[in-house]
Motif scaffolding. Structure first.
Motif: not given
Lengths: 248, 232
Positions: B146, B96, B100-101, B92, A16, A5, B103-105
């Protein structure tokens, strides 16, 4: 897997960031042209370009990947993104692996570009085996450089603390790895310092593969040392991160 | 009453400067704690000490009764933190960053949850924009979004409403008021006197020391008066 991830995010960020793409991909290629201008200007007795140009080009890989990985990682600390990531419960090894995989994807493109440019600019007539071998060593150097960059960042918390580490790592690596001076002619102390840096093993491997009598066995030995060097760095990074988070 | 977070004689020094000085306080669930004090009082350092991100020079912090370094991955995921410096990736997009966070969580129903925090903080028109191109107030909203992704049990918020328009600030506070009722805890630093009205407890810091720890209901004078009298 949390490491993936993180690496996916790094790649997305790079795509980007036009400035980062320019710095990562075009600057090293530009450096190869500068190196070629330098070698063309040397007296003919010193113009054995293969002996110097390849290791110097590989050093460029180390230079750029090291600086970028340090700056990006320290930037993350400054912006508090690392704090946030740590609070998701990620462990240090996954964290380091994630950054390594992410930067490695960038470094792989970098290495391919540098090797292709170097072969064309210097008009080297290499066999496929030699090209693969040079690319492989450059790639291992990129991994080692990213990990050294992460280690320096782990030991520091601000950009200004990083600055002294840049010459401390790059100058001995350049001078004492046998890249510009015959290693055996260096004093013992300098030889020992040289062995601390991956450039020494990369330079040895390149010598074995680029010599007239190619020594594959010695080449692989040096490549294995580089692989172990990278694994050790990965574990040291995870350990330093753990010590800083848990024991400090 | 169960202490979700506890600081026991906690100090933090940077060289000769003692940013936090021997603070002891416990934080119980179902409460919002407003950490107030003049600039340089040590509020941000203290909140970082409470999260375990910054290590105390002296003393001990406990979260769920454990040292932060001994929390399991699942317990860590129950901590949410909005840093003053935002903690996002500027190049980002808003979505995004959230993805991202999320997914991490390991958030289930990721997209639905992302849409939900976007709606809560009224970020719909900004989702595709890069965070670096947003105004300060909108960045704060994204940072808060987030943190709210996984509805953590403990929220550490370091001035989360600075730069946010008054109407939305009120919405955020109303949300936090209902949020803590589900056995959660919110610890928030703020400079806004009006915001302290939403808090259940007021902690007042000055020069690194905790000089007041009082229930909001026990304050009989206007909060500004209480504040200035206490720090004199």
């Amino acid at each position: 897997m949390k490491a993936l991830i993180i690496s996916r995010r790094i790649i997305k960020q790079t795509i980007n960031d036009k400035q980062l793409i320019f710095l990562s991909f075009f600057i090293p290629v530009g450096y190869i042209f500068l190196v070629s201008i330098f070698f063309d200007a040397l007296p003919s007795t010193l113009q054995n370009q293969e002996v110097y140009a390849v290791p110097v080009s590989v050093f460029l890989v180390q230079f750029v990947t090291f600086i970028l990985s340090v700056l990006v990682w320290v930037g993350e600390k400054r912006n508090n993104t690392l704090d946030r990531i740590y609070l998701t419960g990620i462990n240090n090894l996954s964290m380091t692996l994630g950054y390594l995989i992410g930067y490695l994807a960038i470094a792989t493109i970098q290495v391919v570009l540098i090797v292709i440019t170097m072969i064309n600019v210097f008009s080297f007539d290499y066999s496929i085996e030699k090209i693969i071998a040079v690319t492989y060593i450059s790639w291992l150097m990129a991994i080692a450089s990213v990990l050294i960059g992460l280690l320096v960042s782990n030991l520091t918390s601000r950009e200004d603390q990083v600055i002294p580490f840049v010459p401390l790592i790059l100058i001995p690596s350049f001078l004492f790895s046998g890249m510009v001076v015959t290693y055996d002619k260096l004093p013992i102390g300098a030889q020992l310092i040289g062995k601390l840096f991956p450039a020494y093993y990369a330079n040895n491997a390149l010598e074995y593969i680029l010599s007239v009598n190619i020594d594959y066995s010695s080449f692989y030995s040096e490549a294995y040392i580089l692989i172990f060097y990278c694994i050790a760095l990965l574990l040291v990074n995870a350990l330093v991160g753990y010590i800083k988070r848990v024991l400090s | 009453m169960e202490n979700l977070v506890e600081a026991i004689n906690v100090s933090k020094s940077y060289g000769k400067v003692r940013a936090v000085d021997s603070v002891s306080v416990s934080f119980q669930k179902n409460n919002i704690y407003a950490l107030m004090g003049p600039n340089g009082a040590g509020k941000s350092t203290f909140i970082k000490l409470l999260t375990g991100i910054t290590k105390a020079t002296q003393g001990e912090v406990k979260i769920f009764g454990k040292s932060p370094s001994h929390l399991s991955t699942q317990e860590y995921a129950q901590l949410g933190y909005v840093p003053q410096e935002l903690g996002m990736y500027e190049n980002l997009s808003v979505r995004d960053n959230l993805a991202f966070f999320a997914d991490l969580l390991r958030i289930k129903n990721r997209e639905a949850r992302i849409d939900s925090v976007i709606e809560l903080l009224k970020l719909e028109e900004h989702v595709k924009r890069k965070v670096g191109n947003l105004s300060g107030g909108t960045k704060k909203k994204v940072s808060l979004a987030i943190t709210l992704l996984n509805e953590p049990k403990i929220l550490f918020l370091d001035e989360p409403t600075v730069g946010i328009e008054p109407e939305l600030r009120k919405n955020i506070w109303d949300y936090l008021k209902s949020y803590v009722k589900e056995d959660r805890l919110v610890i928030i630093t703020t400079h806004q006197f009006d915001e302290s009205n939403y808090a259940d407890k007021i902690l007042l810091m000055k020069e690194g020391k905790l000089i007041k720890n009082i229930s909001k209901s026990e304050i009989s004078v206007p909060i500004e008066e209480f504040f200035y009298e206490a720090i004199e």
